[in-house]
Scaffold this motif. Structure first.
Motif, PDB file in Angstrom:
ATOM      1  N   LEU A   1      28.516 -12.494  23.814  1.00 45.93           N
ATOM      2  CA  LEU A   1      27.656 -13.013  22.755  1.00 45.93           C
ATOM      3  C   LEU A   1      28.498 -13.640  21.656  1.00 45.93           C
ATOM      4  CD1 LEU A   1      25.047 -10.108  22.424  1.00 45.93           C
ATOM      5  CD2 LEU A   1      24.994 -12.099  23.931  1.00 45.93           C
ATOM      6  N   ARG A   2      28.080 -14.816  21.222  1.00 48.03           N
ATOM      7  CA  ARG A   2      28.759 -15.456  20.094  1.00 48.03           C
ATOM      8  C   ARG A   2      28.354 -14.774  18.794  1.00 48.03           C
ATOM      9  NH1 ARG A   2      31.136 -19.939  22.241  1.00 48.03           N
ATOM     10  NH2 ARG A   2      30.064 -20.998  23.975  1.00 48.03           N
ATOM     11  N   GLU A   3      28.894 -15.251  17.681  1.00 49.66           N
ATOM     12  CA  GLU A   3      28.598 -14.669  16.380  1.00 49.66           C
ATOM     13  C   GLU A   3      27.098 -14.673  16.125  1.00 49.66           C
ATOM     14  OE1 GLU A   3      29.665 -12.935  12.672  1.00 49.66           O
ATOM     15  OE2 GLU A   3      30.811 -13.291  14.513  1.00 49.66           O
ATOM     16  N   PRO A   4      26.495 -13.483  15.873  1.00 50.03           N
ATOM     17  CA  PRO A   4      25.042 -13.446  15.659  1.00 50.03           C
ATOM     18  C   PRO A   4      24.659 -13.952  14.276  1.00 50.03           C
ATOM     19  CG  PRO A   4      25.975 -11.258  15.412  1.00 50.03           C
ATOM     20  CD  PRO A   4      27.101 -12.144  15.863  1.00 50.03           C
ATOM     21  N   ARG A   5      23.442 -14.424  14.168  1.00 47.24           N
ATOM     22  CA  ARG A   5      22.887 -14.819  12.877  1.00 47.24           C
ATOM     23  C   ARG A   5      21.593 -14.066  12.637  1.00 47.24           C
ATOM     24  NH1 ARG A   5      18.950 -18.943  13.717  1.00 47.24           N
ATOM     25  NH2 ARG A   5      18.831 -19.560  15.924  1.00 47.24           N
TER      26      ARG A   5
ATOM     27  N   ALA B   1      21.941 -14.285  18.966  1.00 45.82           N
ATOM     28  CA  ALA B   1      23.265 -14.825  19.295  1.00 45.82           C
ATOM     29  C   ALA B   1      23.181 -15.626  20.589  1.00 45.82           C
ATOM     30  CB  ALA B   1      24.291 -13.697  19.431  1.00 45.82           C
ATOM     31  N   GLU B   2      24.000 -16.649  20.695  1.00 44.24           N
ATOM     32  CA  GLU B   2      24.095 -17.408  21.938  1.00 44.24           C
ATOM     33  C   GLU B   2      24.902 -16.616  22.961  1.00 44.24           C
ATOM     34  OE1 GLU B   2      25.717 -21.232  21.222  1.00 44.24           O
ATOM     35  OE2 GLU B   2      24.116 -21.856  19.853  1.00 44.24           O
ATOM     36  N   VAL B   3      24.522 -16.771  24.224  1.00 43.98           N
ATOM     37  CA  VAL B   3      25.214 -16.098  25.316  1.00 43.98           C
ATOM     38  C   VAL B   3      26.154 -17.087  25.982  1.00 43.98           C
ATOM     39  CG1 VAL B   3      24.942 -14.798  27.466  1.00 43.98           C
ATOM     40  CG2 VAL B   3      23.194 -14.631  25.675  1.00 43.98           C
ATOM     41  N   THR B   4      27.411 -16.729  26.088  1.00 40.63           N
ATOM     42  CA  THR B   4      28.396 -17.613  26.705  1.00 40.63           C
ATOM     43  C   THR B   4      28.280 -17.556  28.223  1.00 40.63           C
ATOM     44  OG1 THR B   4      30.125 -15.934  26.912  1.00 40.63           O
ATOM     45  CG2 THR B   4      29.945 -17.084  24.795  1.00 40.63           C
ATOM     46  N   GLY B   5      28.972 -18.479  28.873  1.00 39.11           N
ATOM     47  CA  GLY B   5      28.976 -18.497  30.333  1.00 39.11           C
ATOM     48  C   GLY B   5      29.575 -17.239  30.918  1.00 39.11           C
ATOM     49  N   GLU B   6      30.439 -16.573  30.160  1.00 35.31           N
ATOM     50  CA  GLU B   6      31.055 -15.330  30.635  1.00 35.31           C
ATOM     51  C   GLU B   6      30.184 -14.107  30.360  1.00 35.31           C
ATOM     52  OE1 GLU B   6      32.719 -17.510  28.543  1.00 35.31           O
ATOM     53  OE2 GLU B   6      33.531 -18.527  30.342  1.00 35.31           O
ATOM     54  N   GLY B   7      29.023 -14.325  29.715  1.00 34.06           N
ATOM     55  CA  GLY B   7      28.125 -13.211  29.444  1.00 34.06           C
ATOM     56  C   GLY B   7      28.411 -12.480  28.158  1.00 34.06           C
TER      57      GLY B   7
ATOM     58  N   GLU C   1      31.452  -4.208  25.966  1.00 39.27           N
ATOM     59  CA  GLU C   1      30.699  -4.252  24.717  1.00 39.27           C
ATOM     60  C   GLU C   1      30.336  -5.695  24.406  1.00 39.27           C
ATOM     61  OE1 GLU C   1      32.570  -2.135  21.544  1.00 39.27           O
ATOM     62  OE2 GLU C   1      32.865  -0.310  22.735  1.00 39.27           O
ATOM     63  N   LEU C   2      29.071  -5.910  24.099  1.00 36.23           N
ATOM     64  CA  LEU C   2      28.575  -7.270  23.913  1.00 36.23           C
ATOM     65  C   LEU C   2      28.836  -7.803  22.515  1.00 36.23           C
ATOM     66  CD1 LEU C   2      25.193  -6.831  25.807  1.00 36.23           C
ATOM     67  CD2 LEU C   2      27.198  -8.084  26.591  1.00 36.23           C
ATOM     68  N   THR C   3      28.935  -6.907  21.530  1.00 36.68           N
ATOM     69  CA  THR C   3      29.250  -7.309  20.151  1.00 36.68           C
ATOM     70  C   THR C   3      30.195  -6.280  19.576  1.00 36.68           C
ATOM     71  OG1 THR C   3      27.543  -6.024  19.013  1.00 36.68           O
ATOM     72  CG2 THR C   3      26.869  -8.168  19.919  1.00 36.68           C
ATOM     73  N   ASP C   4      30.648  -6.544  18.357  1.00 34.86           N
ATOM     74  CA  ASP C   4      31.390  -5.497  17.665  1.00 34.86           C
ATOM     75  C   ASP C   4      30.393  -4.500  17.073  1.00 34.86           C
ATOM     76  OD1 ASP C   4      30.298  -6.645  15.370  1.00 34.86           O
ATOM     77  OD2 ASP C   4      32.123  -7.749  14.883  1.00 34.86           O
ATOM     78  N   ALA C   5      30.900  -3.398  16.553  1.00 36.62           N
ATOM     79  CA  ALA C   5      30.047  -2.341  16.013  1.00 36.62           C
ATOM     80  C   ALA C   5      29.892  -2.501  14.508  1.00 36.62           C
ATOM     81  CB  ALA C   5      30.620  -0.974  16.365  1.00 36.62           C
ATOM     82  N   ARG C   6      29.521  -3.694  14.070  1.00 40.85           N
ATOM     83  CA  ARG C   6      29.417  -3.958  12.635  1.00 40.85           C
ATOM     84  C   ARG C   6      28.217  -3.256  12.016  1.00 40.85           C
ATOM     85  NH1 ARG C   6      28.673 -10.320  12.550  1.00 40.85           N
ATOM     86  NH2 ARG C   6      30.161 -10.077  14.271  1.00 40.85           N
ATOM     87  N   HIS C   7      27.203  -2.938  12.823  1.00 38.80           N
ATOM     88  CA  HIS C   7      26.021  -2.257  12.307  1.00 38.80           C
ATOM     89  C   HIS C   7      25.970  -0.828  12.840  1.00 38.80           C
ATOM     90  CE1 HIS C   7      24.235  -5.728  10.363  1.00 38.80           C
ATOM     91  NE2 HIS C   7      24.512  -6.442  11.434  1.00 38.80           N
ATOM     92  N   ARG C   8      25.452   0.054  12.002  1.00 39.28           N
ATOM     93  CA  ARG C   8      25.397   1.465  12.371  1.00 39.28           C
ATOM     94  C   ARG C   8      24.376   1.720  13.488  1.00 39.28           C
ATOM     95  NH1 ARG C   8      29.066   5.497  10.985  1.00 39.28           N
ATOM     96  NH2 ARG C   8      28.060   7.528  11.071  1.00 39.28           N
TER      97      ARG C   8
END
Length: 654
Positions: A228-232, A220-226, A179-186
């Motif tokens: 995603l950092r905190e989105p804005r 969001a920025e993509v880290t070297g590990e693939g 999973e690339l992000t958490d499921a904060r949005h529906r």
């Protein structure tokens, strides 16, 4: 020599089987290397969708044989179900198979190759579903949207951008899906990687908003590990709808926003072509695409007011040059490769076909699903675009399809019967394209009026916001205004008007029969009939809170839910009707139809109920479409006193 026969008695070569065979359209265009690919319907093969490729020598080849069905069920309406890439050893495609909703990889030119699963099954609720895939071969992954059911209820679900390994290591292991992000949005769309691979952008929104109400554009920025950092949030909000976002080759972020009241195109917040027309539309399916940036800095766009034309936008001068040809309507699917643009276009005399535009020369040609007239085009209607006046002086847009036959005419002075068509959605629009279902009626002497009532898209946010809190009022009034105007001007017979619609259009048709005396009969297709139950666990998650804007919050206006629901007022129906329903419909379940009919018992209203096994929301099988169309014509024949030759008689019960 033109002969005289009453309306409805004209013999026509446009039969129900012909209309069914030409139902559906190409979708989800894309490039695999130099080749254009797309999905295409197969009504005669159980209603499946196949993947088609146009080879270098110009042949159209179905990539997957039956029973493979390239179609996603995410949010039930699905979305883009495939992605592909060309490798030295041949093409690689990933696709969603409808039956199990797993993501598969397939190498169509490899010896003895068969689709191999990339994702596991889940025994929970609706399982695991996938949509809007993007291949990232350098990462060995597919990035897409994961929809995961957490329980047995239709709203026990979460959605998240996810990465699926291409090596098949997650085929039996849910933990293998990253999973690339958490499921904060529906709700989310698939992430788009910037050209340098350092940023990802996607859309998100939450209940009770629908995507045409308000969405957020996240980066969001993509880290070297693939990861995603905190989105804005870079654009959008509760009252601003972002319909699509893509990275341009130069790394700028393009998106479509309706912040001015019209979906216009922006680059990093700057408008590129500010106009009072639409460069986007309602995001009913994940992965719809109204624009695509080209390498030279221009942008292919589908744009217009009331119809979507294909053009090339020069961001420097803000000018758009539209494609020349018979296509007046383009669907929300685009793909680009070099200067080549592939789209799906149609017109009043042309069904949807795959069109390729050379942006460098302006030359356009058909490359797939080419329209071929199955009958003499003289049997097609000649539609008229019209604007009527509704209650309070408001504009109501419609397409009028008068009866037309090359060999027959009705007796002088006799106005024809007309059927008012209410489109679904209701946040949608009836496109002005060749539809053999319409020709099925018009070539027999029955006119069709497609009404883009208040709430429809294509005319700006203010027009579609007319339906906020007014569903069952504005749509019903606008359809009635068109019907009565046609009768008053002598275009239609006042005593032989009908209304029909499917899904939200089925609601409008049913509400019209229970709240007006305009129509002599009606056809109600997989409808919403009971607001209270439909909005409280009676439908799927995507639309489960749609009524908050269409009707109002139930806690605040419970009486409105009762007063407008056709199921509560079945006793008001005084005219015959036909009710059509798929028995596997998760969006408008058949239980609503059954309750509606139970309330009608003892009323002695002639009607018929046809329920179809194996059909969901929108009929896809040829045999179903034939039965439904012939039944509808038989209803009108019996009520209007018509005599269409060769049509089985629909048995009406009381």
């Amino acid at each position: 020599m033109v002969r005289t026969l009453p309306y409805g008695a004209w013999p026509s070569p446009v039969d129900a089987a012909l209309a069914a065979a030409h139902g559906g359209q190409p979708e989800a265009v894309g490039f695999v290397g130099e080749e254009a690919w797309w999905t295409e319907p197969r009504p005669a093969e159980g209603g499946r969708r196949t993947l088609v490729r146009r080879t270098a020598d110009g042949r159209e080849v179905s990539v997957l044989p039956p029973p493979w069905n390239v179609r996603s069920r995410v949010m039930e309406y699905g979305g883009r179900p495939w992605a592909g890439a060309m490798r030295p050893e041949g093409p690689l495609v990933v696709f969603v198979h409808f039956a199990d909703q797993r993501l598969y990889a397939y190498e169509p030119t490899a010896p003895d190759s068969r689709p191999r699963p990339l994702t596991p099954l889940s025994p929970v609720g609706g399982g695991l579903r996938w949509v809007d895939p993007r291949l990232h071969l350098e990462r060995g992954e597919v990035w897409c949207v994961l929809e995961e059911f957490t329980g047995d209820g239709p709203t026990d679900v979460r959605r998240v951008p996810a990465a699926v390994p291409l090596d098949g290591s997650a085929a039996e292991d849910r933990d293998g899906v990253r999973e690339l992000t958490d499921a904060r949005h529906r709700f989310v769309t698939g992430p788009r990687l910037s050209p340098d691979g350092r940023r990802a952008a996607w859309l998100a929104w939450d209940h009770p908003r629908m995507p045409w109400d308000g969405t957020e554009l996240l980066v969001a920025e993509v880290t070297g590990e693939g990861t995603l950092r905190e989105p804005r949030t870079v654009a959008g909000g509760p009252e601003e709808s972002i319909a699509q976002a893509e990275w341009a080759p130069d790394g700028s972020l393009l998106y479509v926003s309706d912040r001015t009241g019209w979906w216009n195109l922006y680059r990093d917040g700057t408008p590129l072509c500010p106009r009072e027309e639409e460069f986007g539309g309602p995001l009913w399916k994940v992965g719809l695409q109204w624009f695509a940036p080209l390498d030279d800095g221009t942008v292919a766009v589908v744009h217009g007011r009331g119809a979507g034309r294909l053009g090339i936008l020069d961001p420097v001068g803000g000018e758009v040059v539209d494609v020349a040809g018979p296509w007046t309507e383009f669907a929300a699917t685009l793909a680009v490769h070099g200067s080549r643009v592939v789209a799906v276009g149609a017109g009043p005399r042309t069904a949807y076909e795959v069109v390729e535009l050379d942006a460098a020369t302006g030359h356009a040609r058909v490359i797939g699903a080419a329209h071929e007239d199955p009958v003499d085009p003289a049997f097609y209607p000649e539609p008229r675009i019209r604007t009527f006046t509704g209650p309070g002086g408001r504009e109501v847009h419609a397409h009028i399809h008068p009866p037309r036959h090359p060999e027959y005419a009705a007796p002088e002075g006799a106005p024809p019967p007309y059927v008012v068509w209410a489109h679904g959605g209701p946040t949608s629009r009836a496109p002005l394209v060749l539809d053999l279902e319409i020709a099925y009626f018009t070539s027999r002497g029955i006119g069709v009026a497609e009404v883009n009532y208040g709430g429809s898209t294509g005319y700006g946010r203010a027009y579609r916001d007319r339906l906020r809190g007014q569903w069952g009022v504005v749509d019903v009034e606008d359809c009635a205004a068109v019907a009565l105007a046609l009768a008053d001007e002598g275009t239609a017979d006042r005593d032989r008007l009908a209304v029909r619609g499917g899904s939200a259009g089925g609601w409008t048709a049913a509400a019209s029969l229970t709240s007006t005396d305009v129509y002599a009969c009606g056809t109600i297709v997989y409808p919403v009939l009971d607001l209270a139950s439909w909005g409280s666990g009676g439908t799927h998650d995507f639309e489960s809170q749609y009524l908050e804007t269409l009707v109002g919050a139930y806690a605040e206006v419970p009486g409105r839910y009762f007063e407008r629901s056709p199921v509560e007022h079945a006793d008001r129906i005084t005219v015959p009707f036909l009710l059509l329903q798929g028995l596997e419909d998760p969006i408008c379940p058949p239980a609503q139809c059954e309750r509606f009919l139970a309330r009608l018992q003892g009323r002695r209203i002639p009607h018929a109920y046809l329920a179809f096994e194996g059909e969901g929301h929108g009929f896809r099988r040829a045999e179903t479409m034939v039965r439904a169309l012939e039944a509808e014509l038989s209803l009108y024949a019996q009520v209007f006193g018509l005599n269409p030759p060769g049509i089985p008689t629909l048995e009406l019960t009381e």
